[in-house]
Design an enzyme around this catalytic site. Structure first.
Site, PDB file in Angstrom:
ATOM      1  CD  GLU A  51      12.439  87.259 -54.089  1.00  0.00           C
ATOM      2  OE1 GLU A  51      13.309  86.452 -54.460  1.00  0.00           O
ATOM      3  OE2 GLU A  51      11.751  87.084 -53.056  1.00  0.00           O
ATOM      4  CD  GLU A  81       7.827  85.669 -53.366  1.00  0.00           C
ATOM      5  OE1 GLU A  81       8.635  84.915 -52.772  1.00  0.00           O
ATOM      6  OE2 GLU A  81       7.940  85.993 -54.563  1.00  0.00           O
TER       7      GLU A  81
HETATM    8  O1  AHR Z   1       8.186  81.575 -53.248  1.00  0.00           O
HETATM    9  C1  AHR Z   1       9.357  80.949 -53.655  1.00  0.00           C
HETATM   10  C2  AHR Z   1      10.385  81.921 -54.222  1.00  0.00           C
HETATM   11  O2  AHR Z   1      10.851  82.755 -53.194  1.00  0.00           O
HETATM   12  C3  AHR Z   1       9.894  82.888 -55.258  1.00  0.00           C
HETATM   13  O3  AHR Z   1       9.928  82.357 -56.534  1.00  0.00           O
HETATM   14  C4  AHR Z   1      10.868  84.018 -55.144  1.00  0.00           C
HETATM   15  O4  AHR Z   1      10.292  85.250 -55.495  1.00  0.00           O
HETATM   16  C5  AHR Z   1      11.336  83.957 -53.713  1.00  0.00           C
HETATM   17  O5  AHR Z   1      12.718  83.985 -53.629  1.00  0.00           O
END
Ligand code: AHR
Length: 499
Positions: free
Chosen positions: A172, A291
């Site tokens: 990210e 994610e």
């Molecule tokens: O999964 C929780 C968080 O969400 C992770 O650390 C990050 O990559 C995202 O913002």
């Protein structure tokens, strides 16, 4: 209401890559410490891993697990987590404002993944660090022997290289919250140089460049195009991240968030193909949705958390039944796009926005979202058939034309099984679903699994862990050319045929 699903073996989306059913363990909250690892727990194995948690993980059949972050990785020194445990530094961890003991690191996680029959998707730190540390880590993990870092691994007790195939180039990096966040130009350059040097060392690896950390990011689109302009020849995937929530308590709208995921996937695929065209390239970049989940229940509690605790209760969403339906719709959406989405990670696996929960020293149990994921992971491997769906639609204040039915069929030639996954989004009516089986001679019904509950907000807790569980009493009748399945209002259905 009536609906129809037409499936034909000759009309396919593509082969489902099993890595679509990946997950994620970050050094965050109680995911590692008191999640997968609790040496004083009665079920702990010789390495301190909880066997009760492992049993639940095994049920999910997770082929790949992203590690060690997440936001955590952008400030992480991987060297802190190797060698003699008593000498490892304790650090203030700046992504989540906790204390990191480094008791678990690369080596221990490899061992856990091996015991879980899973592979590691390793992320490198491109926040505070860069190409050199990424190269050293790759050497430590994948180089056979006779060099500084490979011999360090061997001295730490791991003679054989780990052979980690998939590597994420940071996490990210577009987000202002990210340690060492970057502009697309800055990230594109460093990701390109890191990819080049890593490929020099091990040409067999697959690399994932960071895409946007959500469809709603102001830089979305331009970020992907710029990053890919720099990295196109050196990476294999671009990442997508997105979390969904029912903040307005509007269930009908919440159930439609998978349409947003679909739009996100199609937009990123289009951007990849734009860069492909501009570069006159024959190479296709695929997508790693590494994610995704529902995440909002724990936001308030987390904003009040005291900093600098060890393994606090952080991001511990307690999922309800409607979250499970959303996760079901999101899984079907990933399957519908499996021609481009080759990897995906349910974020995360244990305690932190997770399908599996634990009590410290106590029991572990499955949250509501565990079940659609378990079904999809176990029965969703094979070839995804292009779903032709006829059904009624509804609209909410902001979203138009939401199909009541979300569905896909997966053909598994090896097992001679056809599985239909279907969510009835209607809060009022059941659906009589006709599945056209003309292309499947002699189909026999194996079972019709259903996850349903009268209370959309019903949860599983340590006191009542089996409040929301699937049953196999779904009603489906079958004739030579079709099956008629009753999809009860707001339900997740898995209809399995022997074909
Ligand atoms: O999964 C929780 C968080 O969400 C992770 O650390 C990050 O990559 C995202 O913002």
């Amino acid at each position: 209401m009536k609906a129809k699903l037409i499936l034909n073996k000759d009309f396919t989306v593509g082969e489902v890559d099993e890595r679509l059913f990946g997950s994620f363990i970050e050094h965050l909250g109680r995911a590692v410490y008191n999640g997968i690892y609790e040496p004083t727990h009665p079920t702990a194995d010789d390495q301190g891993f909880r066997k009760d948690v492992m049993e639940l993980v095994n049920k999910l059949n997770v082929p790949i697990v992203r590690y060690p972050g997440g936001n955590f990785v952008s400030g992480y020194n991987w060297e802190d987590g190797i060698g003699d445990k008593s000498k490892r530094p304790v650090r203030p961890e700046l992504a989540w404002h906790v204390i990191e003991s480094n008791e678990i690191g690369i080596d221990e996680f490899q061992e856990w993944a091996k015991r879980a029959n899973s592979k590691v998707m390793q992320a490198v730190n491109l926040g505070t660090r860069g190409p050199e540390e990424a190269r050293n880590l790759l050497e430590y993990c994948n180089f056979p022997k006779g060099t500084h870092y490979s011999d360090m691994r061997r001295a730490n007790g791991f003679e054989e290289p780990f052979g980690i195939k998939v590597w994420c180039l940071g996490n990210e990096m577009d987000g202002s919250w990210q340690i060492g966040s970057k502009t697309a130009e800055e990230y594109g350059r460093i990701a390109c140089e890191t990819a080049k040097i890593m490929r020099e060392l091990d040409p067999t690896i697959e690399l994932v460049a960071c895409g946007s950390s959500g469809l709603g990011m102001p830089t979305f689109g331009k970020w992907e195009a710029t990053v890919l302009e720099h990295t196109y020849n050196y990476v294999d995937y671009i990442s997508l991240h997105n979390y969904y929530g029912n903040r307005d308590n509007d269930t009908a709208a919440f159930l439609a968030c998978s349409l947003d995921m679909d739009k996100f996937i199609k937009s990123v695929a289009a951007i990849c193909d734009y860069v492909k065209a501009v570069k006159h390239s024959d190479k296709t970049i695929n997508l790693s949705f590494d994610e995704w989940n529902v995440w909002f229940h724990s936001n308030d509690a987390d904003s009040k958390l005291e900093p600098w605790q060890t393994a606090p209760h952080q991001l511990e969403d307690i999922y309800n039944f409607e979250d499970a339906l959303v996760v079901g719709c999101l899984l079907i959406t990933l399957l519908k796009n499996c021609d481009r989405v080759k990897m995906a990670c349910l974020a995360q696996l244990v305690n932190v926005i997770a399908p599996i929960m634990t009590d410290n020293g106590g029991i572990s149990w499955a949250q509501t979202i565990f079940y659609p994921f378990m079904h999809a992971s176990n029965f969703g491997r094979g070839v995804a058939l292009s779903p032709v769906v006829n059904c009624e639609k509804y609209s909410t204040k902001n979203i138009k034309d939401i199909p009541f039915l979300e569905a896909i069929g997966i053909m598994n030639e090896e097992k001679k099984e056809l599985t239909v996954f279907a969510v009835n989004r209607s809060l009022e009516d059941s659906i009589d679903l006709e599945v056209d089986l003309r292309d499947f001679e002699d189909a026999k019904l194996l079972e019709h699994l259903v996850l349903e509950h009268s209370d959309m907000k019903a949860t599983n807790t340590s006191e009542n862990p089996n409040n929301v569980v699937p049953h196999n009493n779904g009603v489906t009748s079958i004739s030579t050319t079709s099956a008629i399945a009753t999809l009860n209002k707001h339900s997740w259905n898995v209809i399995r045929f022997r074909v």
